[in-house]
Design an enzyme around this catalytic site. Structure first.
Site, PDB file in Angstrom:
ATOM      1  N   MET A  13       0.820  -1.196   0.000  1.00  0.00           N
ATOM      2  CA  MET A  13       0.000   0.000   0.000  1.00  0.00           C
ATOM      3  C   MET A  13       0.861   1.256   0.000  1.00  0.00           C
ATOM      4  O   MET A  13       1.843   1.355   0.744  1.00  0.00           O
ATOM      5  CB  MET A  13      -0.922   0.018   1.222  1.00  0.00           C
ATOM      6  CG  MET A  13      -2.044  -1.009   1.159  1.00  0.00           C
ATOM      7  SD  MET A  13      -3.155  -0.747  -0.246  1.00  0.00           S
ATOM      8  CE  MET A  13      -3.917   0.801   0.221  1.00  0.00           C
TER       9      MET A  13
ATOM     10  N   CYS B  69      -3.552  -8.496   5.104  1.00  0.00           N
ATOM     11  CA  CYS B  69      -3.324  -7.154   5.644  1.00  0.00           C
ATOM     12  C   CYS B  69      -4.020  -6.998   6.994  1.00  0.00           C
ATOM     13  O   CYS B  69      -5.208  -7.282   7.104  1.00  0.00           O
ATOM     14  CB  CYS B  69      -3.808  -6.093   4.662  1.00  0.00           C
ATOM     15  SG  CYS B  69      -3.542  -4.406   5.250  1.00  0.00           S
TER      16      CYS B  69
ATOM     17  N   LYS C 285      -3.320 -14.426  -1.110  1.00  0.00           N
ATOM     18  CA  LYS C 285      -2.168 -14.118  -0.244  1.00  0.00           C
ATOM     19  C   LYS C 285      -2.683 -14.052   1.182  1.00  0.00           C
ATOM     20  O   LYS C 285      -3.637 -13.324   1.475  1.00  0.00           O
ATOM     21  CB  LYS C 285      -1.529 -12.790  -0.650  1.00  0.00           C
ATOM     22  CG  LYS C 285      -0.239 -12.454   0.106  1.00  0.00           C
ATOM     23  CD  LYS C 285       0.411 -11.191  -0.455  1.00  0.00           C
ATOM     24  CE  LYS C 285       1.765 -10.936   0.172  1.00  0.00           C
ATOM     25  NZ  LYS C 285       1.696 -10.586   1.598  1.00  0.00           N
TER      26      LYS C 285
ATOM     27  N   ASN D  81       6.711 -15.660   1.491  1.00  0.00           N
ATOM     28  CA  ASN D  81       6.758 -14.214   1.684  1.00  0.00           C
ATOM     29  C   ASN D  81       6.946 -13.917   3.170  1.00  0.00           C
ATOM     30  O   ASN D  81       6.565 -14.696   4.013  1.00  0.00           O
ATOM     31  CB  ASN D  81       5.457 -13.588   1.159  1.00  0.00           C
ATOM     32  CG  ASN D  81       5.295 -12.128   1.535  1.00  0.00           C
ATOM     33  OD1 ASN D  81       4.375 -11.752   2.247  1.00  0.00           O
ATOM     34  ND2 ASN D  81       6.200 -11.285   1.073  1.00  0.00           N
ATOM     35  N   GLY D  82       7.548 -12.761   3.447  1.00  0.00           N
ATOM     36  CA  GLY D  82       7.670 -12.324   4.831  1.00  0.00           C
ATOM     37  C   GLY D  82       9.100 -12.348   5.334  1.00  0.00           C
ATOM     38  O   GLY D  82       9.707 -13.416   5.406  1.00  0.00           O
ATOM     39  N   GLY D  83       9.644 -11.185   5.654  1.00  0.00           N
ATOM     40  CA  GLY D  83      10.960 -11.107   6.285  1.00  0.00           C
ATOM     41  C   GLY D  83      12.143 -11.443   5.407  1.00  0.00           C
ATOM     42  O   GLY D  83      13.263 -11.568   5.911  1.00  0.00           O
TER      43      GLY D  83
ATOM     44  N   GLY E 124       9.142  -7.936  -0.505  1.00  0.00           N
ATOM     45  CA  GLY E 124       8.387  -6.709  -0.313  1.00  0.00           C
ATOM     46  C   GLY E 124       9.301  -5.534  -0.057  1.00  0.00           C
ATOM     47  O   GLY E 124       9.823  -4.915  -0.968  1.00  0.00           O
ATOM     48  N   ARG E 125       9.522  -5.232   1.223  1.00  0.00           N
ATOM     49  CA  ARG E 125      10.310  -4.053   1.582  1.00  0.00           C
ATOM     50  C   ARG E 125      11.725  -4.085   1.016  1.00  0.00           C
ATOM     51  O   ARG E 125      12.279  -3.044   0.657  1.00  0.00           O
ATOM     52  CB  ARG E 125      10.349  -3.906   3.102  1.00  0.00           C
ATOM     53  CG  ARG E 125       9.040  -3.397   3.691  1.00  0.00           C
ATOM     54  CD  ARG E 125       9.040  -3.494   5.205  1.00  0.00           C
ATOM     55  NE  ARG E 125       9.009  -4.878   5.654  1.00  0.00           N
ATOM     56  CZ  ARG E 125       9.249  -5.255   6.904  1.00  0.00           C
ATOM     57  NH1 ARG E 125       9.579  -4.349   7.814  1.00  0.00           N
ATOM     58  NH2 ARG E 125       9.177  -6.521   7.254  1.00  0.00           N
TER      59      ARG E 125
END
Length: 332
Positions: free
Chosen positions: A18, A99, A138, A210-212, A232-233
């Site tokens: 987002m 989310c 997801k 996904n994640g971290g 992601g980030r």
């Protein structure tokens, strides 16, 4: 409808984020990788039906392969929104069940749907029946006091009845009360092994991790036992991460750009075209701040773009100034 999930090669994907993965961000990421599958920010189903869909989800064909993520919890409304997204040309429609923000909870979608696998199944069934492109989901390992091992496997068993074959798993629980969305990305412990066990029990499903995942190297170290990774980030804050995806993930002979300087040059036509259409430079360059992360001049690059790209009338000359500053530091 036929919607085989094999139309996209999802070995590497960039997460829907987002306020970040808008059309300018995706166009920039596409300069860095030809093959990575890119996702939109979450689009709320009601907004697509009743709002300005071209403004909300319009995109350029050069962004492909690109998928859209929808948020919602009403099967009929999600089906209508899915049809709109398919008409726009998206190659996949993903349902957000991960989310944890208050806004999403108040709309009864996102991670709170982990408590209602039958509803998720029904939503995905309606979406699949409405479109011919792949529909995916997801989700988290669970929420609040749910036990991940029980929740995850029960959730998958129910949701797969929809015919959906691709599950993107954020390998953390979400705490809907007491933690902010930011804390939900860091505080709950990761459990990659549980995701791998899920894949082992369901070899016919496509399972993405996904994640971290803090870098491409980290993703490559954890990809085993799954079908792909979603960053992601790490992809957003250090976008040069994407510059090795085509060769290291997909086995291509070369990557699109040999240096961040080449990437900026390749992105220039897009930037100038957007400026001519009245887009502010800052709307584009805010996604580029981390391009030189870890390299000499990175701080000066961020400083110039942050301070000057937002000024009225800012144009390509700001980019030239930032590049020149980086070049000076790189030569020292």
């Amino acid at each position: 409808m036929t919607n085989s999930a094999t139309l996209l090669d999802r070995r590497f994907t960039v997460a829907p984020m987002m306020d970040w993965t808008d059309r300018h961000c995706r166009a920039f990421h596409r300069v860095l990788s030809r093959r990575a599958v890119l996702y939109t920010e979450m689009a709320v189903d009601q907004a697509l039906i009743h709002g300005d869909a071209p403004r909300l989800i319009g995109f350029d064909a050069s962004e492909h392969p690109v998928a859209i993520q929808l948020g919602g919890s009403d099967p009929e409304i999600l089906a209508r929104a899915s049809r709109i997204a398919e008409r726009f040309g998206y190659l996949e429609i993903n349902l957000n069940v991960g989310c944890p923000s208050d806004r999403v909870q108040s709309g009864k979608f996102g991670a709170c749907l982990m408590r209602e696998p039958e509803l998720v199944r029904d939503c995905l069934t309606a979406m699949r029946e409405a479109v011919s492109v792949p529909v995916t989901v997801k989700h988290r390992l669970g929420v609040d006091d749910q036990e991940p091992e029980q929740t995850l496997f029960g959730f998958v068993e129910t949701v797969r009845e929809s015919g959906v074959k691709t599950f993107v798993v954020h390998a953390r629980k979400a705490w809907l009360k007491g933690l902010s969305p930011k804390e939900n990305r860091d505080v709950p412990p990761l459990d990659y092994d549980l995701v791998r066990r899920m894949k082992a029990e369901h070899p016919d499903l496509e399972v993405l991790l996904n994640g971290g995942l803090e870098s491409l190297e980290h993703g490559l170290a954890e990809i085993h036992g799954t079908d792909g990774i979603m960053l992601g980030r790490a992809a957003y804050h250090t976008p040069w991460t994407l510059a090795e995806v085509d060769t290291r993930i997909y086995g291509e002979a070369s990557d699109p750009c040999a240096s961040p300087f080449e990437a900026v040059a390749a992105y220039r036509p897009y930037i100038e075209a957007q400026l001519e259409q009245g887009v502010r430079l800052h709307s584009i360059t805010r996604h580029m701040l981390g391009l030189f992360a870890g390299r000499p001049g990175a701080r000066k690059w961020r400083q110039i773009l942050s301070e000057r790209a937002n000024r009225p009338g800012a144009g390509w000359e700001v980019m030239e100034e930032a590049l020149a500053a980086v070049s000076v530091h790189a030569a020292e």
